[in-house]
Write a protein that holds these residues in place. Structure first.
Motif, PDB file in Angstrom:
ATOM      1  N   MET A  29       0.819  -1.231   0.000  1.00 39.48           N
ATOM      2  CA  MET A  29       0.000   0.000   0.000  1.00 39.48           C
ATOM      3  C   MET A  29       0.845   1.272   0.000  1.00 39.48           C
ATOM      4  O   MET A  29       0.543   2.236  -0.698  1.00 39.48           O
ATOM      5  CB  MET A  29      -0.914   0.032   1.236  1.00 39.48           C
ATOM      6  CG  MET A  29      -2.144  -0.834   1.121  1.00 39.48           C
ATOM      7  SD  MET A  29      -3.021  -0.917   2.699  1.00 39.48           S
ATOM      8  CE  MET A  29      -3.533   0.784   2.906  1.00 39.48           C
ATOM      9  N   GLN A  30       1.879   1.270   0.823  1.00 40.78           N
ATOM     10  CA  GLN A  30       2.604   2.535   1.032  1.00 40.78           C
ATOM     11  C   GLN A  30       3.740   2.742   0.038  1.00 40.78           C
ATOM     12  O   GLN A  30       4.070   3.863  -0.302  1.00 40.78           O
ATOM     13  CB  GLN A  30       3.149   2.594   2.466  1.00 40.78           C
ATOM     14  CG  GLN A  30       2.044   2.585   3.502  1.00 40.78           C
ATOM     15  CD  GLN A  30       2.576   2.791   4.901  1.00 40.78           C
ATOM     16  OE1 GLN A  30       3.335   1.973   5.406  1.00 40.78           O
ATOM     17  NE2 GLN A  30       2.180   3.893   5.520  1.00 40.78           N
ATOM     18  N   ASP A  33       2.108   0.895  -4.279  1.00 41.38           N
ATOM     19  CA  ASP A  33       0.896   1.386  -4.926  1.00 41.38           C
ATOM     20  C   ASP A  33       0.808   2.906  -4.828  1.00 41.38           C
ATOM     21  O   ASP A  33       0.846   3.478  -3.749  1.00 41.38           O
ATOM     22  CB  ASP A  33      -0.323   0.752  -4.234  1.00 41.38           C
ATOM     23  CG  ASP A  33      -1.563   0.907  -5.079  1.00 41.38           C
ATOM     24  OD1 ASP A  33      -1.559   1.787  -5.963  1.00 41.38           O
ATOM     25  OD2 ASP A  33      -2.523   0.140  -4.872  1.00 41.38           O
ATOM     26  N   TYR A  36      -3.085   5.508  -3.743  1.00 40.57           N
ATOM     27  CA  TYR A  36      -3.562   6.139  -2.504  1.00 40.57           C
ATOM     28  C   TYR A  36      -3.089   7.579  -2.413  1.00 40.57           C
ATOM     29  O   TYR A  36      -3.794   8.437  -1.902  1.00 40.57           O
ATOM     30  CB  TYR A  36      -3.096   5.342  -1.285  1.00 40.57           C
ATOM     31  CG  TYR A  36      -3.714   3.977  -1.225  1.00 40.57           C
ATOM     32  CD1 TYR A  36      -5.061   3.827  -0.888  1.00 40.57           C
ATOM     33  CD2 TYR A  36      -2.992   2.834  -1.538  1.00 40.57           C
ATOM     34  CE1 TYR A  36      -5.660   2.583  -0.852  1.00 40.57           C
ATOM     35  CE2 TYR A  36      -3.576   1.579  -1.505  1.00 40.57           C
ATOM     36  CZ  TYR A  36      -4.913   1.458  -1.163  1.00 40.57           C
ATOM     37  OH  TYR A  36      -5.493   0.245  -1.147  1.00 40.57           O
ATOM     38  N   ALA A  37      -1.870   7.831  -2.915  1.00 42.31           N
ATOM     39  CA  ALA A  37      -1.358   9.202  -2.887  1.00 42.31           C
ATOM     40  C   ALA A  37      -2.247  10.094  -3.761  1.00 42.31           C
ATOM     41  O   ALA A  37      -2.586  11.216  -3.393  1.00 42.31           O
ATOM     42  CB  ALA A  37       0.080   9.243  -3.381  1.00 42.31           C
ATOM     43  N   MET A  39      -5.397   9.490  -4.531  1.00 38.41           N
ATOM     44  CA  MET A  39      -6.694   9.630  -3.874  1.00 38.41           C
ATOM     45  C   MET A  39      -6.610  10.617  -2.714  1.00 38.41           C
ATOM     46  O   MET A  39      -7.546  11.390  -2.475  1.00 38.41           O
ATOM     47  CB  MET A  39      -7.180   8.274  -3.367  1.00 38.41           C
ATOM     48  CG  MET A  39      -7.714   7.381  -4.471  1.00 38.41           C
ATOM     49  SD  MET A  39      -7.586   5.637  -4.045  1.00 38.41           S
ATOM     50  CE  MET A  39      -9.070   5.384  -3.139  1.00 38.41           C
ATOM     51  N   ALA A  40      -5.476  10.599  -2.018  1.00 36.26           N
ATOM     52  CA  ALA A  40      -5.310  11.529  -0.897  1.00 36.26           C
ATOM     53  C   ALA A  40      -5.325  12.961  -1.398  1.00 36.26           C
ATOM     54  O   ALA A  40      -5.925  13.844  -0.807  1.00 36.26           O
ATOM     55  CB  ALA A  40      -4.014  11.238  -0.151  1.00 36.26           C
TER      56      ALA A  40
ATOM     57  N   ILE B 329      -6.609   5.272   2.385  1.00 34.71           N
ATOM     58  CA  ILE B 329      -6.018   6.403   1.659  1.00 34.71           C
ATOM     59  C   ILE B 329      -4.962   7.083   2.525  1.00 34.71           C
ATOM     60  O   ILE B 329      -3.848   7.371   2.078  1.00 34.71           O
ATOM     61  CB  ILE B 329      -7.104   7.416   1.244  1.00 34.71           C
ATOM     62  CG1 ILE B 329      -7.980   6.826   0.151  1.00 34.71           C
ATOM     63  CG2 ILE B 329      -6.478   8.716   0.759  1.00 34.71           C
ATOM     64  CD1 ILE B 329      -9.189   7.679  -0.192  1.00 34.71           C
ATOM     65  N   ILE B 331      -3.241   5.918   5.096  1.00 34.42           N
ATOM     66  CA  ILE B 331      -2.043   5.091   5.309  1.00 34.42           C
ATOM     67  C   ILE B 331      -1.263   4.940   4.003  1.00 34.42           C
ATOM     68  O   ILE B 331      -0.054   5.139   3.954  1.00 34.42           O
ATOM     69  CB  ILE B 331      -2.446   3.706   5.865  1.00 34.42           C
ATOM     70  CG1 ILE B 331      -3.066   3.866   7.247  1.00 34.42           C
ATOM     71  CG2 ILE B 331      -1.237   2.772   5.924  1.00 34.42           C
ATOM     72  CD1 ILE B 331      -3.741   2.624   7.779  1.00 34.42           C
ATOM     73  N   GLY B 332      -2.009   4.605   2.939  1.00 30.38           N
ATOM     74  CA  GLY B 332      -1.344   4.341   1.658  1.00 30.38           C
ATOM     75  C   GLY B 332      -0.616   5.564   1.108  1.00 30.38           C
ATOM     76  O   GLY B 332       0.415   5.447   0.445  1.00 30.38           O
ATOM     77  N   SER B 333      -1.138   6.763   1.415  1.00 35.05           N
ATOM     78  CA  SER B 333      -0.519   7.960   0.855  1.00 35.05           C
ATOM     79  C   SER B 333       0.742   8.370   1.620  1.00 35.05           C
ATOM     80  O   SER B 333       1.423   9.314   1.244  1.00 35.05           O
ATOM     81  CB  SER B 333      -1.520   9.117   0.845  1.00 35.05           C
ATOM     82  OG  SER B 333      -1.870   9.471   2.165  1.00 35.05           O
ATOM     83  N   GLY B 335       3.512   6.802   1.839  1.00 39.71           N
ATOM     84  CA  GLY B 335       4.745   6.499   1.113  1.00 39.71           C
ATOM     85  C   GLY B 335       5.797   5.872   2.024  1.00 39.71           C
ATOM     86  O   GLY B 335       5.472   5.316   3.077  1.00 39.71           O
ATOM     87  N   GLN B 346      -4.597  14.162   5.110  1.00 37.41           N
ATOM     88  CA  GLN B 346      -5.804  13.416   5.481  1.00 37.41           C
ATOM     89  C   GLN B 346      -6.040  13.545   6.973  1.00 37.41           C
ATOM     90  O   GLN B 346      -7.165  13.650   7.443  1.00 37.41           O
ATOM     91  CB  GLN B 346      -5.654  11.936   5.111  1.00 37.41           C
ATOM     92  CG  GLN B 346      -5.166  11.698   3.718  1.00 37.41           C
ATOM     93  CD  GLN B 346      -6.084  12.322   2.696  1.00 37.41           C
ATOM     94  OE1 GLN B 346      -7.229  11.939   2.560  1.00 37.41           O
ATOM     95  NE2 GLN B 346      -5.590  13.318   1.979  1.00 37.41           N
TER      96      GLN B 346
END
Lengths: 615, 464
Positions: A29-30, A33, A36-37, A39-40, B329, B331-333, B335, B346
């Motif tokens: 995820m971090q 992918d 998410y960035a 979407m954020a 979102i 957590i995933g953002s 990086g 967020q």
């Protein structure tokens, strides 16, 4: 104990394996992918458009004619609206409950509706209502206001020339997705449309961080990707707003058009269509309903008669007829023609003329507006031996007229100006059969009747060209930049007709005012030259026409006036023209002419027409 | 003097881990609740100010525990357990209802959540019972008593309406397993979970067929190709599959129940393998169908939705799946290195609900990135393994059992909480130990851990 040791390992394995699963998932995820960035950023960073202020418009003397006024859109985020006191909201906004429900339903049905995003509920709340509402805004959680600008017109004149702005259509958005978005304003008519690109300016944007309630909490990346809006350019019109206003007053309660041009520059000083409307009607919240009323008005106030109504020029055409007959060699300045009350076409048919002494030269013919004389001019022009038949003659005549802007699209900077109509031989070939017509069958063209159709703007332009003796610029209402050589309005045009012929014709036009058909237009010391005209109207009373310019030497203003169903040119058109010229050149109307001014202002030619609104 | 120093051996490594987790937790709560308008970190109107107070109270409790004689905990284990049960009952009667569950008691200015304290109390009670030499978990009645010790607080918490906290007690099955409960129970538990999930995802007929085919395979391996036996196995199942098409769920469940009991009787009576397998298939089917039925008819809408979102049967990022989606979102953002302390968009924008409490990991994931995630997981894994190591080095079975209780509960909280923030398990509202904002939770976990540290520190003094 061996088995218990195994069990310890089982339990430890659970912990290690699950931790690895978590780490693996988090790594994906971090680190792996990127979505998410993205979407954020979509979540928290909002690109807010900064609207540029639309360019202002001044008149030729720098007076502000169009400015911007702040209005407020009421925006709601439906999700945040918990309990709503509709009655109070309606009361504060001065609207009915029905209005509220209609707007609410319209908002809900709109394409981009979302419960989470700001939705525009009411557009263009005027500043005075907003001021009161703002104090109570805190009582309506989930409601916000956003400021927009609408056009404001300190003078209530020149509505048609200025045009109006409105929300951009989907077709235009599709064509220019970069410049326009849903809800943006665009010039729809008038110079708002012509000069849209200059007036619009450039939108800017800033990226801001918002919270979950869409409240701004900071700028994104310290605003390093932000872009300021560039305000639209201001426009300087050539219109003299005082003259425009005065001319509109003179034309009130009449139908018709009035165009005044500065001959040396082609700058339009006033452009009037009557009846007109107050441009302030078409701004703000009531625009839709006001527009409906104007559209349904039987007097067609939205119709720009100055640019779009075609009339036969009648006798106002005679100076031009004389000019081209002289140039083409059909006659010479001293050509005389006896008038016995008309021009005989055949034993039974005569083009009538009024009682005056016979014209012994061109000047006298213009002064007395002799029909017989100009019929003969036209006849001689067509029957000139250099043309193999009248058809070729007519084509040549047609080309001369085109050069004066008749029957062609004049390059003017207001949209939708009509070309008018100048017949060619093919029209008569169709009407009478190939080569089965004779000069005398179309002789009324020579006195500006028949199939000829010109607009008041064309007439004014023609007058300006004559006044300036063949040197001219195309008419325009916005002054182009001096260094803009590409602009057609900066390019001087020169007519092929010899200067001496202009002198002859202008002398004739001077006579019209000093001792001819338009003595009513005489103003002491102004040297007005003019020509009356009466356009035959098969549907009712004739149209009253007048063209004029002044002073005779070094003309400052050329005017064409057309008043529908007003009879002789000398009755309304000539007085109005002379008043406009006097006002422009002298800044005021002399005492002895005040009665004339009052008579013109008071004249009501439409009162009997039972003006009503088509349901 | 030297002998005493030697005998009291406090495990500073565990305490250090504790401090790191609590410190990280406070920082995360600070970041989650940060607001320019309240720059003072001691501000008692803000979560981080309150959490600071709770950290103080927890440390005080940890210190007090170290003053007690360890024999107090063994001697008073049942008393403490009983007292907490009374507190749970009192909560049910006098408790304040906050967001749908009645699990809070007002004590002065603070609200206390009794269920958080029930965790260490239950561990104490369970340790006290199982450390008794007679409590052999091979014996059914002992299994019942041990199960009862766990189930009573669990039921009381369930009655409060806090299903998340109640489920935590299931983790104590690991303690029972370590102390001799048959691995079959654990296997059964795992089978139950697998069947539960597949029942909600796959049509019933497929599940039943799969089980039948697997067991048929087992039958053939054991008995060879005996067509009579195969027919005996398949025919009743075929009948049930046919019945499945014509009757509704409830009727089918009743039919399955009756045939299940019938074949169970035959299996017990004849002890024939084919009958045992047939019975097994039927019970699996009853369970599977039962889960399906319960899911659709008994569970409430919001429970169904939470499970559905994790299973992927509900894709609704705006509605029910909103929390989970926003959490992922955030957590995933983050990086690799994160956006930096107080820089999470967020986090600052309050996009994730419950960000200080159940979703505290979002703040860490967003602002400290994958590195932060590794640190959190590393600290927890180290703590859990360390606790097991402490438990295993005890001569006293009481301390060992208690230690496993501590490890199990922390593991369960860690796994479920972390799992839910990244969409691996359904959203069950339980806090992340030591990190989440919440006084009762922090106090409860501190007591839970520091009793073990106290017990461990005196492992050389007493033999219990």
């Amino acid at each position: 104990m061996e088995s218990l040791n195994f069990r310890r390992i089982v339990i430890q394995s659970f912990m290690v394996i699950f931790s690895c699963v978590l780490l693996g998932r988090l790594f994906f995820m971090q680190v792996m992918d990127n979505q998410y960035a993205v979407m954020a950023k979509n979540n928290a960073v909002e690109k807010r458009t900064i609207y540029p202020s639309r360019g202002l418009i001044m008149d030729r003397n720098g007076r502000l004619v169009v400015n911007n006024e702040a209005v407020y859109d009421l925006v709601m985020i439906p999700r945040q609206v918990k309990s709503l006191d509709t009655t109070k909201l309606c009361e504060l906004l001065a609207i009915s409950k029905q209005d509220f429900e209609d707007s609410y339903e319209k908002m809900r049905q709109s394409k981009g509706y979302s419960r989470r995003l700001p939705q525009v509920l009411f557009k263009q709340i005027p500043a005075n209502i907003y001021a009161k509402f703002q104090e109570y805004l805190y009582q309506f959680p989930g409601f916000y206001t956003q400021v927009r600008a609408v056009r404001n017109y300190p003078y209530r004149n020149a509505a048609h020339t200025l045009g109006y702005i409105g929300e951009v259509s989907q077709q235009i958005i599709d064509k220019n997705p970069e410049s326009y978005r849903m809800g943006d304003y665009i010039g729809i008519s008038g110079i708002e449309k012509t000069y849209e690109n200059q007036l619009r300016g450039e939108k800017g944007y800033k990226e801001i961080i918002v919270d979950v309630h869409n409240r701004e909490i900071g700028s994104y990346m310290d605003g390093q990707f932000d872009k300021d809006a560039v305000g639209g350019q201001n426009l300087q019109m050539t219109i003299d707003i005082d003259l425009q206003s005065y001319a509109e007053e003179l034309m009130q309660n009449k139908k018709g058009g009035l165009v005044a041009i500065e001959p040396a520059t082609g700058e339009i000083l006033a452009l009037v269509t009557a009846p007109a409307y107050d441009p302030n009607l078409l701004t703000g919240r009531k625009r839709g309903s006001e527009m409906e009323l104007l559209k349904r008005d039987t007097l067609k106030p939205l119709f720009n008669r100055a640019l779009m109504a075609k009339y036969p020029p009648g006798s106002t055409f005679k100076p031009l007829m004389a000019l081209i007959a002289l140039e083409d060699g059909a006659i010479h300045a001293g050509f005389g023609y006896g008038c016995a009350g008309g021009y005989r076409l055949s034993a039974s048919k005569t083009v009538g003329c009024h009682g005056h002494s016979s014209a012994y030269n061109v000047k006298e013919a213009i002064k007395h507006s002799c029909n017989a004389y100009f019929c003969q001019c036209f006849y001689l022009f067509l029957e000139n031996r250099k043309y193999k038949d009248p058809g070729e003659g007519l084509t040549s005549w047609h080309d001369y007229l085109n050069a004066f802007g008749l029957g062609v699209d004049l390059p003017v900077d207001i949209p939708n100006a009509l070309a008018g109509y100048v017949p060619r031989p093919d029209l008569y070939n169709r009407m009478y059969g190939e080569n089965r017509w004779r000069s005398k069958m179309i002789i009324s063209l020579g006195i500006g009747q028949g199939e000829l159709g010109v607009t008041p703007l064309q007439l004014a332009h023609m007058t300006a060209v004559i006044a300036n003796k063949g040197e001219f610029y195309f008419p325009h209402v916005v002054r182009p930049a001096k260094d803009d050589t590409a602009s057609i309005f900066n390019q001087k045009q020169i007519s092929s007709i010899a200067k001496r012929h202009y002198k002859t014709v202008i002398d004739g036009m001077e006579g019209v005012v000093t001792g001819g058909t338009a003595r009513v237009a005489k103003v002491e010391g102004l040297d007005i030259c003019g020509k009356t005209g009466t356009a035959e109207n098969p549907h009712g009373e004739d149209h009253s026409l007048f063209i004029a310019f002044a002073p005779k030497n070094n003309p400052k203003i050329a005017v064409a006036v057309m008043v529908e169903n007003a009879g002789f040119g000398s009755r309304y058109a000539a007085p109005i023209s002379s008043l406009v010229i006097e006002k422009y050149l002298n800044k005021e109307i002399s005492e002895e002419r005040k009665f004339l001014e009052k008579k013109m202002l008071d004249a009501d030619l439409v009162g009997h027409l039972k003006r009503y609104t088509i349901p | 003097m030297s002998s005493t120093t030697k005998k009291i051996d406090t495990d500073w490594l565990t305490i250090l881990t504790y401090f790191l987790l609590v410190g990280l937790g406070w920082l995360a709560v600070y970041a989650a609740d940060y607001n320019h308008a309240y720059p003072n970190i001691y501000d008692l109107d803000r979560n981080y100010g309150k959490q600071m107070v709770w950290i103080g109270i927890s440390l005080l409790a940890a210190l007090v525990i170290q003053v007690f004689d360890t024999r107090f905990f063994t001697a008073f284990a049942y008393v403490i357990y009983g007292a907490i049960l009374l507190l749970l009952v009192a909560t049910l009667i006098f408790g304040a209802e906050i967001s749908g569950s009645k699990s809070w008691i007002r004590i002065g200015p603070a609200n206390l959540q009794a269920s958080e304290l029930a965790k260490f109390a239950t561990c104490l009670g369970l340790a006290r019972y199982l450390s008794n030499k007679k409590a052999d978990l091979e014996i059914f009645s002992n299994q019942m008593i041990a199960g009862g010790i766990i189930l009573i607080p669990m039921l009381l918490i369930l009655l409060q309406g806090d299903a998340g906290s109640a489920i935590v007690f299931v983790s104590l099955i690991l303690v029972l397993y370590r102390e001799g409960l048959s691995g079959g129970f654990l296997a059964l538990g795992i089978l139950a979970i697998v069947l539960f999930i597949s029942s909600l995802l796959v049509p019933f007929t497929y599940i039943m067929s799969t089980i039948a085919v697997l067991l048929l395979g087992a039958l053939i391996i054991r008995k060879g190709l005996d067509f009579k036996q195969i027919a005996l196995f398949i025919l009743p199942l075929a009948g049930l599959v046919a019945a499945n098409m014509y009757v509704d769920s409830l009727t089918l469940l009743i039919i399955l129940g009756i045939t299940g009991v019938f074949f169970l009787g035959i299996a017990l009576f004849t002890k024939r393998l084919v009958m045992v397998l047939l019975t097994l298939t039927l019970f699996c089917s009853i369970y599977s169908k039962g889960v399906d039925y319960a899911f659709n008819n008994i569970l409430k809408e919001h429970h169904r939705n939470r499970i559905g979102v994790v299973l992927g049967t509900i894709e609704d990022k705006r509605g029910v799946g909103y929390n989970l989606n926003q959490s992922k979102i955030a957590i995933g953002s983050g990086g690799v290195y994160g956006k930096g302390l107080l820089q999470g968009t967020q986090n600052k924008g309050d996009f994730v609900p419950e960000q200080s409490t159940d979703f505290i990991f979002c703040t860490i994931g967003e602002e400290f990135g994958f590195v932060g995630s590794c640190v959190v997981i590393g600290l927890f894994l180290f703590l859990m393994l360390r606790v097991i190591a402490l438990a295993e080095r005890q001569k006293s079975s009481f301390t060992r059992i208690y230690g496993y209780g501590v490890a199990s509960i922390i593991f369960f909280h860690f796994a479920i909480n972390m799992g839910m923030t990244i969409g691996l398990v359904p959203v069950i509202g339980i806090p992340l130990p030591f990190l989440s904002y919440g006084g009762s939770s922090l106090l409860g976990f501190t007591i839970l851990l520091f009793i073990l540290i106290k017990l461990d520190s005196e492992r050389l003094l007493y033999l219990r």
